[in-house]
Design a protein around this motif. Structure first.
Motif, PDB file in Angstrom:
ATOM      1  N   VAL A 110      25.218  38.426  46.621  1.00 47.04           N
ATOM      2  CA  VAL A 110      25.868  37.814  46.378  1.00 47.04           C
ATOM      3  C   VAL A 110      27.331  38.941  47.067  1.00 47.04           C
ATOM      4  N   ARG A 111      28.024  37.541  48.301  1.00 43.56           N
ATOM      5  CA  ARG A 111      29.655  38.820  48.764  1.00 43.56           C
ATOM      6  C   ARG A 111      30.816  38.004  47.792  1.00 43.56           C
ATOM      7  N   MET A 112      31.574  38.701  47.705  1.00 41.45           N
ATOM      8  CA  MET A 112      33.164  37.834  46.753  1.00 41.45           C
ATOM      9  C   MET A 112      34.143  38.380  47.923  1.00 41.45           C
ATOM     10  N   ARG A 113      35.160  38.199  47.578  1.00 37.96           N
ATOM     11  CA  ARG A 113      36.064  38.143  48.077  1.00 37.96           C
ATOM     12  C   ARG A 113      37.706  38.402  47.420  1.00 37.96           C
ATOM     13  N   LEU A 114      38.086  39.684  47.204  1.00 39.47           N
ATOM     14  CA  LEU A 114      40.367  40.030  46.872  1.00 39.47           C
ATOM     15  C   LEU A 114      40.670  38.985  48.153  1.00 39.47           C
ATOM     16  N   ALA A 115      41.016  38.691  47.821  1.00 37.91           N
ATOM     17  CA  ALA A 115      42.644  38.158  49.061  1.00 37.91           C
ATOM     18  C   ALA A 115      43.669  38.420  49.181  1.00 37.91           C
ATOM     19  N   PRO A 116      43.885  39.422  48.625  1.00 37.39           N
ATOM     20  CA  PRO A 116      45.691  39.582  48.152  1.00 37.39           C
ATOM     21  C   PRO A 116      46.811  39.324  49.187  1.00 37.39           C
ATOM     22  N   ASN A 117      47.873  38.664  48.936  1.00 40.16           N
ATOM     23  CA  ASN A 117      49.359  38.901  50.042  1.00 40.16           C
ATOM     24  C   ASN A 117      49.760  39.882  49.210  1.00 40.16           C
ATOM     25  N   PRO A 118      50.399  41.174  50.416  1.00 38.61           N
ATOM     26  CA  PRO A 118      51.121  42.280  49.915  1.00 38.61           C
ATOM     27  C   PRO A 118      52.356  42.711  50.101  1.00 38.61           C
ATOM     28  N   ASN A 119      52.650  41.731  49.816  1.00 37.62           N
ATOM     29  CA  ASN A 119      53.841  41.304  49.406  1.00 37.62           C
ATOM     30  C   ASN A 119      54.940  42.178  48.122  1.00 37.62           C
ATOM     31  N   GLY A 120      53.992  42.644  47.457  1.00 38.78           N
ATOM     32  CA  GLY A 120      54.533  43.590  46.477  1.00 38.78           C
ATOM     33  C   GLY A 120      53.220  43.971  45.670  1.00 38.78           C
ATOM     34  N   PRO A 121      53.553  45.333  44.494  1.00 36.67           N
ATOM     35  CA  PRO A 121      52.644  45.569  43.616  1.00 36.67           C
ATOM     36  C   PRO A 121      52.475  44.771  42.925  1.00 36.67           C
ATOM     37  N   TRP A 122      51.210  44.862  42.257  1.00 35.13           N
ATOM     38  CA  TRP A 122      50.502  43.198  41.201  1.00 35.13           C
ATOM     39  C   TRP A 122      51.685  43.624  40.193  1.00 35.13           C
ATOM     40  N   HIS A 123      51.567  42.578  40.137  1.00 34.51           N
ATOM     41  CA  HIS A 123      52.045  42.174  38.256  1.00 34.51           C
ATOM     42  C   HIS A 123      50.279  41.797  37.418  1.00 34.51           C
TER      43      HIS A 123
END
Length: 572
Positions: A110-123
Protein backbone atom coordinates in the motif's frame (compact mmCIF):
# COMPACT_ATOMS: atom_id res chain seq x y z
CA UNK A 1 -31.89 30.58 41.64
CA UNK A 2 -34.32 28.60 43.80
CA UNK A 3 -33.44 25.55 45.88
CA UNK A 4 -35.05 23.07 43.46
CA UNK A 5 -32.96 24.33 40.54
CA UNK A 6 -29.82 24.33 42.65
CA UNK A 7 -30.45 20.68 43.61
CA UNK A 8 -31.05 19.75 39.95
CA UNK A 9 -27.79 21.41 38.91
CA UNK A 10 -25.84 19.66 41.64
CA UNK A 11 -27.38 16.29 40.81
CA UNK A 12 -26.79 16.56 37.04
CA UNK A 13 -23.27 17.81 37.68
CA UNK A 14 -22.60 14.84 39.94
CA UNK A 15 -23.82 12.38 37.30
CA UNK A 16 -21.75 14.06 34.57
CA UNK A 17 -18.66 14.23 36.77
CA UNK A 18 -18.95 10.58 37.80
CA UNK A 19 -19.39 9.50 34.19
CA UNK A 20 -16.46 11.67 33.06
CA UNK A 21 -14.13 10.45 35.82
CA UNK A 22 -14.96 6.79 35.23
CA UNK A 23 -14.72 7.03 31.45
CA UNK A 24 -11.31 8.71 31.44
CA UNK A 25 -9.94 7.08 34.56
CA UNK A 26 -8.90 10.30 36.23
CA UNK A 27 -10.22 13.25 38.20
CA UNK A 28 -13.30 15.07 36.94
CA UNK A 29 -12.85 18.71 35.92
CA UNK A 30 -15.33 21.58 35.98
CA UNK A 31 -14.43 22.58 32.41
CA UNK A 32 -14.85 19.05 31.06
CA UNK A 33 -18.48 18.74 32.18
CA UNK A 34 -19.70 22.30 31.63
CA UNK A 35 -20.39 21.76 27.92
CA UNK A 36 -22.52 18.60 28.26
CA UNK A 37 -24.22 19.98 31.39
CA UNK A 38 -25.37 23.18 29.66
CA UNK A 39 -26.10 21.47 26.33
CA UNK A 40 -28.41 18.86 27.86
CA UNK A 41 -30.10 21.23 30.31
CA UNK A 42 -31.25 24.47 28.61
CA UNK A 43 -32.79 25.73 31.87
CA UNK A 44 -29.31 25.98 33.38
CA UNK A 45 -27.93 28.34 30.74
CA UNK A 46 -29.14 31.63 32.19
CA UNK A 47 -27.20 30.79 35.35
CA UNK A 48 -24.01 29.88 33.47
CA UNK A 49 -21.87 32.40 35.32
CA UNK A 50 -22.77 30.87 38.72
CA UNK A 51 -22.68 27.18 37.83
CA UNK A 52 -18.87 26.61 37.94
CA UNK A 53 -18.79 27.95 41.50
CA UNK A 54 -21.80 25.81 42.45
CA UNK A 55 -20.54 22.51 41.03
CA UNK A 56 -16.87 22.81 42.05
CA UNK A 57 -17.53 21.36 45.55
CA UNK A 58 -19.53 18.51 44.00
CA UNK A 59 -16.60 17.62 41.78
CA UNK A 60 -14.13 17.84 44.64
CA UNK A 61 -16.21 15.31 46.60
CA UNK A 62 -16.24 12.95 43.62
CA UNK A 63 -12.50 13.26 43.19
CA UNK A 64 -12.07 12.17 46.81
CA UNK A 65 -13.81 8.85 46.01
CA UNK A 66 -12.13 5.67 44.78
CA UNK A 67 -13.10 4.31 41.31
CA UNK A 68 -15.22 1.63 42.97
CA UNK A 69 -17.03 4.24 45.06
CA UNK A 70 -17.62 6.37 41.97
CA UNK A 71 -19.12 3.42 40.11
CA UNK A 72 -21.34 2.58 43.08
CA UNK A 73 -22.54 6.18 43.32
CA UNK A 74 -23.30 6.40 39.57
CA UNK A 75 -25.27 3.15 39.79
CA UNK A 76 -27.31 4.74 42.56
CA UNK A 77 -27.94 8.04 40.75
CA UNK A 78 -28.27 6.93 37.12
CA UNK A 79 -27.97 3.20 36.33
CA UNK A 80 -28.64 3.87 32.63
CA UNK A 81 -25.51 6.05 32.42
CA UNK A 82 -23.48 3.31 34.07
CA UNK A 83 -24.85 0.75 31.60
CA UNK A 84 -23.96 3.05 28.69
CA UNK A 85 -20.45 3.48 30.05
CA UNK A 86 -20.04 -0.27 30.41
CA UNK A 87 -21.29 -0.87 26.85
CA UNK A 88 -18.85 1.73 25.46
CA UNK A 89 -15.97 0.05 27.25
CA UNK A 90 -16.92 -3.37 25.88
CA UNK A 91 -17.14 -2.18 22.26
CA UNK A 92 -14.04 0.03 22.23
CA UNK A 93 -11.78 -2.83 21.11
CA UNK A 94 -13.88 -3.49 17.98
CA UNK A 95 -14.28 0.17 17.05
CA UNK A 96 -12.71 1.07 13.69
CA UNK A 97 -13.80 4.49 12.42
CA UNK A 98 -11.62 4.31 9.30
CA UNK A 99 -12.54 0.90 7.95
CA UNK A 100 -10.41 -0.91 5.40
CA UNK A 101 -8.93 0.65 2.28
CA UNK A 102 -10.51 -0.64 -0.95
CA UNK A 103 -8.97 -3.52 -2.90
CA UNK A 104 -5.84 -3.76 -0.73
CA UNK A 105 -5.31 -7.39 -1.60
CA UNK A 106 -4.58 -6.44 -5.24
CA UNK A 107 -1.33 -4.68 -4.31
CA UNK A 108 2.01 -5.96 -3.02
CA UNK A 109 2.40 -2.77 -0.98
CA UNK A 110 0.00 0.00 0.00
CA UNK A 111 1.58 3.26 -1.20
CA UNK A 112 -0.01 6.58 -0.29
CA UNK A 113 0.92 10.22 -0.51
CA UNK A 114 0.51 13.47 1.33
CA UNK A 115 0.31 16.36 -1.11
CA UNK A 116 0.56 19.63 0.80
CA UNK A 117 0.67 23.02 -0.86
CA UNK A 118 3.47 24.81 1.02
CA UNK A 119 1.81 28.23 0.98
CA UNK A 120 1.99 28.44 4.79
CA UNK A 121 2.21 26.38 7.99
CA UNK A 122 -0.66 24.00 8.65
CA UNK A 123 -3.98 24.79 10.25
CA UNK A 124 -5.85 22.10 12.14
CA UNK A 125 -7.82 20.92 9.10
CA UNK A 126 -4.59 20.14 7.22
CA UNK A 127 -3.69 17.59 9.90
CA UNK A 128 -6.45 15.23 8.84
CA UNK A 129 -4.51 13.98 5.80
CA UNK A 130 -1.34 12.85 7.63
CA UNK A 131 -3.43 11.58 10.55
CA UNK A 132 -5.44 9.22 8.37
CA UNK A 133 -2.78 8.30 5.81
CA UNK A 134 -0.18 7.80 8.52
CA UNK A 135 -2.57 5.54 10.41
CA UNK A 136 -3.28 3.49 7.28
CA UNK A 137 0.46 3.28 6.59
CA UNK A 138 1.01 1.76 10.03
CA UNK A 139 -1.96 -0.57 9.66
CA UNK A 140 -0.77 -2.03 6.34
CA UNK A 141 2.98 -1.61 6.91
CA UNK A 142 2.82 0.59 3.83
CA UNK A 143 4.79 3.44 2.24
CA UNK A 144 4.09 7.17 2.50
CA UNK A 145 5.30 10.00 0.29
CA UNK A 146 5.25 13.70 1.13
CA UNK A 147 5.04 15.54 -2.18
CA UNK A 148 4.97 19.32 -2.04
CA UNK A 149 2.58 20.44 -4.79
CA UNK A 150 4.27 23.78 -5.34
CA UNK A 151 3.73 24.38 -9.05
CA UNK A 152 1.68 27.57 -8.67
CA UNK A 153 4.06 30.46 -7.97
CA UNK A 154 1.27 32.98 -8.56
CA UNK A 155 -2.08 32.17 -6.91
CA UNK A 156 -0.94 29.82 -4.15
CA UNK A 157 2.58 31.11 -3.90
CA UNK A 158 4.86 28.84 -1.85
CA UNK A 159 6.24 30.11 1.45
CA UNK A 160 9.88 29.10 1.77
CA UNK A 161 9.54 28.54 5.51
CA UNK A 162 6.50 26.30 5.07
CA UNK A 163 8.38 23.31 3.63
CA UNK A 164 10.26 22.64 6.85
CA UNK A 165 7.31 23.75 9.00
CA UNK A 166 5.08 21.14 7.35
CA UNK A 167 7.65 18.36 7.71
CA UNK A 168 8.00 19.35 11.36
CA UNK A 169 4.21 19.22 11.76
CA UNK A 170 4.07 15.71 10.27
CA UNK A 171 6.70 14.61 12.77
CA UNK A 172 4.78 16.29 15.60
CA UNK A 173 1.74 14.21 14.64
CA UNK A 174 3.89 11.10 14.99
CA UNK A 175 4.69 10.14 11.40
CA UNK A 176 7.71 10.08 9.13
CA UNK A 177 7.43 10.11 5.32
CA UNK A 178 9.40 7.44 3.47
CA UNK A 179 10.29 9.99 0.80
CA UNK A 180 9.96 13.75 0.30
CA UNK A 181 9.86 15.45 -3.09
CA UNK A 182 9.10 18.95 -4.37
CA UNK A 183 7.09 19.14 -7.57
CA UNK A 184 8.97 22.34 -8.49
CA UNK A 185 12.12 20.18 -8.86
CA UNK A 186 10.39 18.00 -11.45
CA UNK A 187 9.45 20.39 -14.25
CA UNK A 188 11.60 18.57 -16.82
CA UNK A 189 9.82 15.30 -16.01
CA UNK A 190 6.41 16.93 -16.57
CA UNK A 191 7.63 18.41 -19.85
CA UNK A 192 8.73 14.95 -21.05
CA UNK A 193 5.32 13.44 -20.35
CA UNK A 194 3.59 16.40 -21.98
CA UNK A 195 5.66 15.75 -25.11
CA UNK A 196 4.66 12.08 -25.02
CA UNK A 197 1.02 13.09 -24.65
CA UNK A 198 1.27 15.42 -27.64
CA UNK A 199 2.76 12.61 -29.73
CA UNK A 200 -0.19 10.41 -28.74
CA UNK A 201 -2.58 13.07 -29.98
CA UNK A 202 -3.74 13.71 -26.45
CA UNK A 203 -2.91 17.41 -26.12
CA UNK A 204 -2.98 20.60 -28.19
CA UNK A 205 -1.95 24.22 -27.79
CA UNK A 206 -4.80 26.73 -27.51
CA UNK A 207 -4.47 30.50 -27.91
CA UNK A 208 -8.09 31.31 -27.13
CA UNK A 209 -8.67 33.78 -24.32
CA UNK A 210 -9.98 32.23 -21.13
CA UNK A 211 -13.38 33.81 -21.74
CA UNK A 212 -13.60 32.60 -25.35
CA UNK A 213 -12.63 29.04 -24.48
CA UNK A 214 -15.08 28.98 -21.59
CA UNK A 215 -17.94 29.95 -23.91
CA UNK A 216 -17.00 27.25 -26.43
CA UNK A 217 -16.52 24.61 -23.72
CA UNK A 218 -19.84 25.34 -22.08
CA UNK A 219 -21.54 25.12 -25.45
CA UNK A 220 -19.84 21.79 -26.18
CA UNK A 221 -18.09 23.26 -29.22
CA UNK A 222 -14.45 22.55 -30.13
CA UNK A 223 -11.78 25.20 -29.90
CA UNK A 224 -10.59 26.24 -33.40
CA UNK A 225 -7.04 25.15 -32.45
CA UNK A 226 -8.11 21.61 -31.62
CA UNK A 227 -7.26 20.34 -35.08
CA UNK A 228 -3.61 21.49 -35.14
CA UNK A 229 -1.11 18.93 -36.38
CA UNK A 230 1.23 17.33 -33.85
CA UNK A 231 4.33 19.10 -35.22
CA UNK A 232 2.81 22.54 -34.73
CA UNK A 233 1.60 21.68 -31.23
CA UNK A 234 5.06 20.40 -30.33
CA UNK A 235 6.77 23.54 -31.67
CA UNK A 236 4.43 25.80 -29.75
CA UNK A 237 4.84 23.78 -26.55
CA UNK A 238 8.64 24.03 -26.85
CA UNK A 239 8.21 27.78 -27.26
CA UNK A 240 6.15 27.77 -24.06
CA UNK A 241 8.98 25.99 -22.25
CA UNK A 242 11.45 28.53 -23.64
CA UNK A 243 9.33 31.34 -22.16
CA UNK A 244 8.44 32.91 -25.51
CA UNK A 245 4.81 33.59 -24.54
CA UNK A 246 3.23 35.85 -21.95
CA UNK A 247 0.64 34.74 -19.36
CA UNK A 248 -2.76 34.23 -21.00
CA UNK A 249 -1.31 33.91 -24.52
CA UNK A 250 -1.35 30.14 -24.77
CA UNK A 251 -2.40 26.97 -22.92
CA UNK A 252 -1.61 23.30 -23.46
CA UNK A 253 -4.87 21.37 -23.15
CA UNK A 254 -5.61 17.66 -22.70
CA UNK A 255 -7.93 16.46 -25.47
CA UNK A 256 -10.94 14.78 -23.85
CA UNK A 257 -14.60 14.68 -24.94
CA UNK A 258 -15.68 18.19 -25.89
CA UNK A 259 -19.30 17.10 -25.52
CA UNK A 260 -18.85 15.39 -22.17
CA UNK A 261 -21.89 15.88 -19.93
CA UNK A 262 -19.64 17.49 -17.32
CA UNK A 263 -18.19 20.72 -18.78
CA UNK A 264 -15.39 20.69 -16.18
CA UNK A 265 -13.89 17.64 -17.92
CA UNK A 266 -13.90 19.10 -21.43
CA UNK A 267 -10.36 19.68 -22.79
CA UNK A 268 -8.89 20.70 -19.46
CA UNK A 269 -5.76 22.82 -19.14
CA UNK A 270 -2.45 21.04 -18.47
CA UNK A 271 0.15 23.85 -18.75
CA UNK A 272 0.02 27.63 -18.66
CA UNK A 273 2.45 30.56 -18.62
CA UNK A 274 3.28 32.34 -15.34
CA UNK A 275 5.52 35.38 -15.32
CA UNK A 276 6.17 35.60 -11.59
CA UNK A 277 9.30 33.72 -10.53
CA UNK A 278 9.07 30.79 -8.17
CA UNK A 279 10.46 31.70 -4.71
CA UNK A 280 12.77 28.65 -4.76
CA UNK A 281 16.00 29.49 -6.52
CA UNK A 282 16.09 26.05 -8.17
CA UNK A 283 12.77 26.74 -9.90
CA UNK A 284 12.99 30.49 -10.45
CA UNK A 285 13.91 30.23 -14.13
CA UNK A 286 10.77 28.40 -15.27
CA UNK A 287 7.78 30.16 -16.87
CA UNK A 288 5.77 27.21 -18.22
CA UNK A 289 4.04 25.53 -15.30
CA UNK A 290 1.81 22.44 -15.10
CA UNK A 291 -1.70 22.60 -13.70
CA UNK A 292 -2.05 20.52 -10.52
CA UNK A 293 -4.21 17.82 -12.15
CA UNK A 294 -1.48 17.10 -14.71
CA UNK A 295 1.45 17.29 -12.29
CA UNK A 296 -0.29 15.22 -9.62
CA UNK A 297 -1.51 12.62 -12.08
CA UNK A 298 1.97 12.05 -13.50
CA UNK A 299 3.61 11.86 -10.10
CA UNK A 300 1.04 9.47 -8.65
CA UNK A 301 1.86 7.02 -11.41
CA UNK A 302 5.63 7.44 -11.28
CA UNK A 303 5.65 7.03 -7.50
CA UNK A 304 3.43 3.94 -7.80
CA UNK A 305 0.73 5.35 -5.55
CA UNK A 306 -1.94 2.71 -4.93
CA UNK A 307 -4.47 4.69 -2.87
CA UNK A 308 -5.41 8.37 -2.94
CA UNK A 309 -7.47 10.07 -0.26
CA UNK A 310 -8.79 13.47 -1.24
CA UNK A 311 -11.69 15.84 -0.62
CA UNK A 312 -15.09 15.26 -2.16
CA UNK A 313 -14.68 18.60 -3.93
CA UNK A 314 -11.82 17.05 -5.95
CA UNK A 315 -13.90 14.33 -7.61
CA UNK A 316 -13.46 16.08 -10.94
CA UNK A 317 -9.68 15.89 -10.52
CA UNK A 318 -9.85 12.10 -10.51
CA UNK A 319 -12.10 12.17 -13.57
CA UNK A 320 -9.75 14.50 -15.45
CA UNK A 321 -6.72 12.41 -14.59
CA UNK A 322 -8.41 9.25 -15.83
CA UNK A 323 -8.31 10.71 -19.35
CA UNK A 324 -4.57 11.18 -18.92
CA UNK A 325 -4.12 7.62 -17.67
CA UNK A 326 -6.09 6.24 -20.61
CA UNK A 327 -3.71 7.92 -23.07
CA UNK A 328 -0.70 6.37 -21.33
CA UNK A 329 -2.45 3.04 -20.70
CA UNK A 330 -1.91 3.30 -16.94
CA UNK A 331 -4.03 1.89 -14.11
CA UNK A 332 -5.58 4.62 -11.98
CA UNK A 333 -5.10 4.30 -8.19
CA UNK A 334 -7.91 3.48 -5.78
CA UNK A 335 -9.61 6.67 -4.58
CA UNK A 336 -11.35 7.53 -1.31
CA UNK A 337 -13.19 10.86 -1.19
CA UNK A 338 -14.14 12.52 2.07
CA UNK A 339 -16.09 15.58 3.16
CA UNK A 340 -14.71 18.74 4.72
CA UNK A 341 -13.72 19.14 8.36
CA UNK A 342 -15.46 21.96 10.20
CA UNK A 343 -14.33 23.44 13.52
CA UNK A 344 -16.51 26.01 15.27
CA UNK A 345 -14.40 26.54 18.38
CA UNK A 346 -12.36 29.41 16.92
CA UNK A 347 -13.30 32.95 15.97
CA UNK A 348 -10.57 32.85 13.30
CA UNK A 349 -11.43 31.16 10.01
CA UNK A 350 -9.51 27.94 9.31
CA UNK A 351 -7.82 29.35 6.23
CA UNK A 352 -4.10 29.79 5.54
CA UNK A 353 -4.60 33.08 3.69
CA UNK A 354 -6.86 34.46 6.44
CA UNK A 355 -4.43 33.55 9.21
CA UNK A 356 -1.54 35.03 7.22
CA UNK A 357 -3.41 38.29 6.78
CA UNK A 358 -4.30 38.51 10.48
CA UNK A 359 -0.66 37.96 11.44
CA UNK A 360 0.47 40.63 8.97
CA UNK A 361 -2.09 43.06 10.40
CA UNK A 362 -0.97 42.37 13.96
CA UNK A 363 -4.32 40.84 14.95
CA UNK A 364 -2.57 37.56 15.77
CA UNK A 365 0.87 37.28 17.36
CA UNK A 366 1.95 34.50 15.01
CA UNK A 367 1.06 31.01 13.85
CA UNK A 368 1.29 29.78 17.44
CA UNK A 369 -1.12 32.36 18.86
CA UNK A 370 -3.61 30.37 21.01
CA UNK A 371 -6.47 32.11 19.21
CA UNK A 372 -5.36 30.66 15.83
CA UNK A 373 -6.72 27.30 14.62
CA UNK A 374 -3.24 26.02 13.78
CA UNK A 375 -1.11 23.03 14.68
CA UNK A 376 1.58 25.41 15.96
CA UNK A 377 -0.98 26.88 18.36
CA UNK A 378 -2.06 23.50 19.74
CA UNK A 379 1.55 22.48 20.09
CA UNK A 380 2.36 25.69 21.98
CA UNK A 381 -0.49 24.89 24.36
CA UNK A 382 0.98 21.48 25.16
CA UNK A 383 -1.41 19.32 23.10
CA UNK A 384 0.23 16.07 22.03
CA UNK A 385 0.21 15.31 18.30
CA UNK A 386 -1.10 11.83 19.09
CA UNK A 387 -4.23 13.37 20.62
CA UNK A 388 -4.95 15.32 17.44
CA UNK A 389 -4.47 12.18 15.34
CA UNK A 390 -6.82 10.22 17.59
CA UNK A 391 -9.60 12.81 17.28
CA UNK A 392 -9.18 13.17 13.51
CA UNK A 393 -9.08 9.43 12.85
CA UNK A 394 -12.30 9.12 14.82
CA UNK A 395 -14.02 11.26 12.14
CA UNK A 396 -13.53 8.46 9.62
CA UNK A 397 -13.61 9.01 5.86
CA UNK A 398 -17.27 9.76 5.22
CA UNK A 399 -18.17 11.82 2.16
CA UNK A 400 -20.29 14.02 4.43
CA UNK A 401 -18.86 17.10 6.07
CA UNK A 402 -17.83 16.40 9.66
CA UNK A 403 -17.39 18.53 12.77
CA UNK A 404 -14.24 18.23 14.81
CA UNK A 405 -15.00 19.01 18.45
CA UNK A 406 -11.95 20.30 20.29
CA UNK A 407 -13.34 18.47 23.32
CA UNK A 408 -12.42 15.23 21.50
CA UNK A 409 -8.83 16.44 21.13
CA UNK A 410 -8.79 17.48 24.77
CA UNK A 411 -10.18 14.15 25.98
CA UNK A 412 -7.55 12.24 24.00
CA UNK A 413 -4.81 14.52 25.27
CA UNK A 414 -6.00 14.21 28.85
CA UNK A 415 -5.70 10.42 28.63
CA UNK A 416 -2.14 10.77 27.33
CA UNK A 417 -0.78 13.26 29.83
CA UNK A 418 -2.86 13.06 33.01
CA UNK A 419 -0.99 10.20 34.62
CA UNK A 420 2.41 11.89 34.26
CA UNK A 421 1.38 15.47 34.99
CA UNK A 422 2.11 17.03 38.37
CA UNK A 423 -0.54 19.13 40.09
CA UNK A 424 -0.13 22.74 41.18
CA UNK A 425 -2.27 25.55 42.60
CA UNK A 426 -3.04 28.71 40.60
CA UNK A 427 -5.22 31.41 42.15
CA UNK A 428 -6.82 34.00 39.88
CA UNK A 429 -7.60 37.48 41.21
CA UNK A 430 -6.73 36.27 44.67
CA UNK A 431 -8.15 37.60 47.93
CA UNK A 432 -5.67 37.65 50.83
CA UNK A 433 -6.74 36.04 54.10
CA UNK A 434 -4.66 35.66 57.29
CA UNK A 435 -4.53 32.12 58.66
CA UNK A 436 -4.49 31.64 62.43
CA UNK A 437 -3.79 28.67 64.71
CA UNK A 438 -2.83 26.39 61.83
CA UNK A 439 0.27 24.53 60.57
CA UNK A 440 3.10 26.44 58.93
CA UNK A 441 2.84 24.49 55.67
CA UNK A 442 0.40 22.61 53.47
CA UNK A 443 1.26 19.30 51.84
CA UNK A 444 -1.05 18.50 48.92
CA UNK A 445 -0.04 15.47 46.82
CA UNK A 446 2.10 15.85 43.70
CA UNK A 447 -0.45 13.59 41.98
CA UNK A 448 -3.64 12.31 43.64
CA UNK A 449 -3.34 8.87 42.03
CA UNK A 450 0.33 8.30 42.82
CA UNK A 451 1.20 8.40 46.49
CA UNK A 452 4.76 7.29 45.68
CA UNK A 453 5.46 10.71 44.13
CA UNK A 454 5.06 12.31 47.52
CA UNK A 455 3.67 15.70 48.48
CA UNK A 456 4.34 19.31 47.61
CA UNK A 457 5.36 21.47 50.55
CA UNK A 458 3.75 24.91 50.40
CA UNK A 459 4.54 27.50 53.09
CA UNK A 460 1.66 29.45 54.58
CA UNK A 461 3.63 32.29 56.22
CA UNK A 462 0.59 33.53 58.10
CA UNK A 463 -1.65 34.31 55.13
CA UNK A 464 -2.97 32.80 51.89
CA UNK A 465 -4.61 33.91 48.67
CA UNK A 466 -7.83 32.24 47.51
CA UNK A 467 -10.16 32.99 44.63
CA UNK A 468 -12.99 35.41 45.52
CA UNK A 469 -15.69 32.83 44.81
CA UNK A 470 -14.07 30.47 47.31
CA UNK A 471 -14.36 32.83 50.28
CA UNK A 472 -17.29 31.55 52.36
CA UNK A 473 -19.67 33.59 54.43
CA UNK A 474 -18.59 34.45 57.96
CA UNK A 475 -18.81 31.39 60.17
CA UNK A 476 -18.72 28.96 57.24
CA UNK A 477 -15.87 26.52 56.55
CA UNK A 478 -13.74 25.61 53.56
CA UNK A 479 -11.08 22.97 53.19
CA UNK A 480 -7.74 24.37 51.99
CA UNK A 481 -6.54 21.42 49.96
CA UNK A 482 -3.47 19.81 51.45
CA UNK A 483 -3.72 22.04 54.53
CA UNK A 484 -6.98 21.42 56.32
CA UNK A 485 -10.30 22.85 57.40
CA UNK A 486 -10.60 26.57 58.21
CA UNK A 487 -13.52 28.71 59.28
CA UNK A 488 -14.01 32.19 57.90
CA UNK A 489 -14.22 34.52 60.89
CA UNK A 490 -14.35 38.23 60.13
CA UNK A 491 -11.34 38.81 57.86
CA UNK A 492 -9.31 35.66 58.62
CA UNK A 493 -9.27 31.89 58.24
CA UNK A 494 -9.18 30.10 61.59
CA UNK A 495 -7.84 26.55 61.50
CA UNK A 496 -10.43 24.14 62.97
CA UNK A 497 -8.62 20.80 62.89
CA UNK A 498 -11.70 19.01 61.46
CA UNK A 499 -10.97 15.74 59.65
CA UNK A 500 -11.63 14.87 56.01
CA UNK A 501 -15.13 13.73 57.04
CA UNK A 502 -16.07 17.42 56.90
CA UNK A 503 -15.67 17.18 53.12
CA UNK A 504 -16.99 13.68 52.54
CA UNK A 505 -19.97 13.77 54.89
CA UNK A 506 -20.76 17.42 55.52
CA UNK A 507 -20.04 18.83 52.07
CA UNK A 508 -17.41 21.39 53.10
CA UNK A 509 -16.02 22.82 49.82
CA UNK A 510 -12.43 22.03 48.88
CA UNK A 511 -10.53 25.05 47.51
CA UNK A 512 -7.03 25.72 46.23
CA UNK A 513 -4.75 28.42 47.59
CA UNK A 514 -1.27 29.92 47.45
CA UNK A 515 0.86 31.75 50.02
CA UNK A 516 0.06 35.45 50.16
CA UNK A 517 3.71 36.45 49.79
CA UNK A 518 5.86 33.56 48.62
CA UNK A 519 4.24 32.78 45.27
CA UNK A 520 4.87 33.01 41.53
CA UNK A 521 3.12 35.75 39.52
CA UNK A 522 1.69 33.93 36.52
CA UNK A 523 0.05 34.86 33.21
CA UNK A 524 -1.81 32.09 31.39
CA UNK A 525 -2.60 32.67 27.73
CA UNK A 526 -5.81 31.05 26.45
CA UNK A 527 -7.98 30.96 23.34
CA UNK A 528 -10.16 33.63 24.94
CA UNK A 529 -7.49 36.00 26.24
CA UNK A 530 -5.29 35.88 29.33
CA UNK A 531 -5.69 34.83 32.95
CA UNK A 532 -3.50 36.42 35.59
CA UNK A 533 -2.85 35.41 39.14
CA UNK A 534 -0.38 33.65 41.39
CA UNK A 535 0.89 30.07 41.48
CA UNK A 536 2.39 28.12 44.33
CA UNK A 537 6.17 28.66 44.79
CA UNK A 538 7.06 25.14 43.62
CA UNK A 539 6.15 26.17 40.07
CA UNK A 540 9.68 27.59 39.78
CA UNK A 541 11.00 24.03 39.71
CA UNK A 542 9.52 23.55 36.25
CA UNK A 543 11.09 24.52 32.93
CA UNK A 544 9.67 25.69 29.60
CA UNK A 545 7.74 22.89 27.82
CA UNK A 546 6.87 21.15 31.09
CA UNK A 547 3.16 20.43 31.56
CA UNK A 548 1.37 21.00 34.86
CA UNK A 549 -2.25 20.71 35.86
CA UNK A 550 -3.48 23.73 37.77
CA UNK A 551 -6.11 22.20 40.01
CA UNK A 552 -9.68 23.28 39.22
CA UNK A 553 -8.31 25.26 36.25
CA UNK A 554 -6.76 22.79 33.83
CA UNK A 555 -3.61 21.62 32.09
CA UNK A 556 -1.07 24.14 30.84
CA UNK A 557 2.34 24.21 29.21
CA UNK A 558 5.04 26.33 30.84
CA UNK A 559 6.40 28.80 28.29
CA UNK A 560 8.57 31.18 30.31
CA UNK A 561 9.97 30.94 33.81
CA UNK A 562 11.42 34.16 35.21
CA UNK A 563 10.32 36.62 37.90
CA UNK A 564 6.87 36.41 36.30
CA UNK A 565 6.00 33.09 34.65
CA UNK A 566 4.00 32.58 31.45
CA UNK A 567 2.03 29.45 30.57
CA UNK A 568 -0.31 28.43 27.74
CA UNK A 569 -3.63 26.87 28.68
CA UNK A 570 -4.21 23.47 27.10
CA UNK A 571 -7.65 22.38 28.29
CA UNK A 572 -9.63 21.50 31.42
Amino acid sequence: MDDDLRERIEREAEVSALYNALKHGNEAQVGAIMGPLMGENPAFREHGDRIPELIAPVIERINALSPAERRERLAELDPDQLAELTAETETDEDHDPLGELPNVEAYDEVRMRLAPNPNGPWHLGNARMPAVIGTYKERYDGWMLCRFDDTDPETKRPDLDAYDAILDAIQYLGFEPDAVIRASDRLETYYEYARELIKLGGAYTCTCSAEAFSELKNAGEPCPHRGKDIETVMEEFEAMIAGEYDPGDITLRVRTDIEHKNPALRDWAAFRMIERSHPREEAAGYRCWPILDFQSGIDDHLMEITHIIRGIDLQDSARRQRFLYEYFDWEYPEVVHWGHVQIDAYDVKMSTSTIKALIAEGELDGWDDPRAPTLASLRKRGIQGEAIVSALVELGTSTSDVDLALSAVYAANRELIDDDTDRAFFVRNGVEKPVVNGPDTGTPPVHPDHEDRGDRTIPVDGAVRVEPADVPSNGERVWLKGYGCVRHTRDAFEFTGDGIEAVREEGVPVVHWVPADENVPLTVRTMDGTMTGHAEPGLREYAPDDIVQFERVGFARIDEMSDEAVAYFAHP
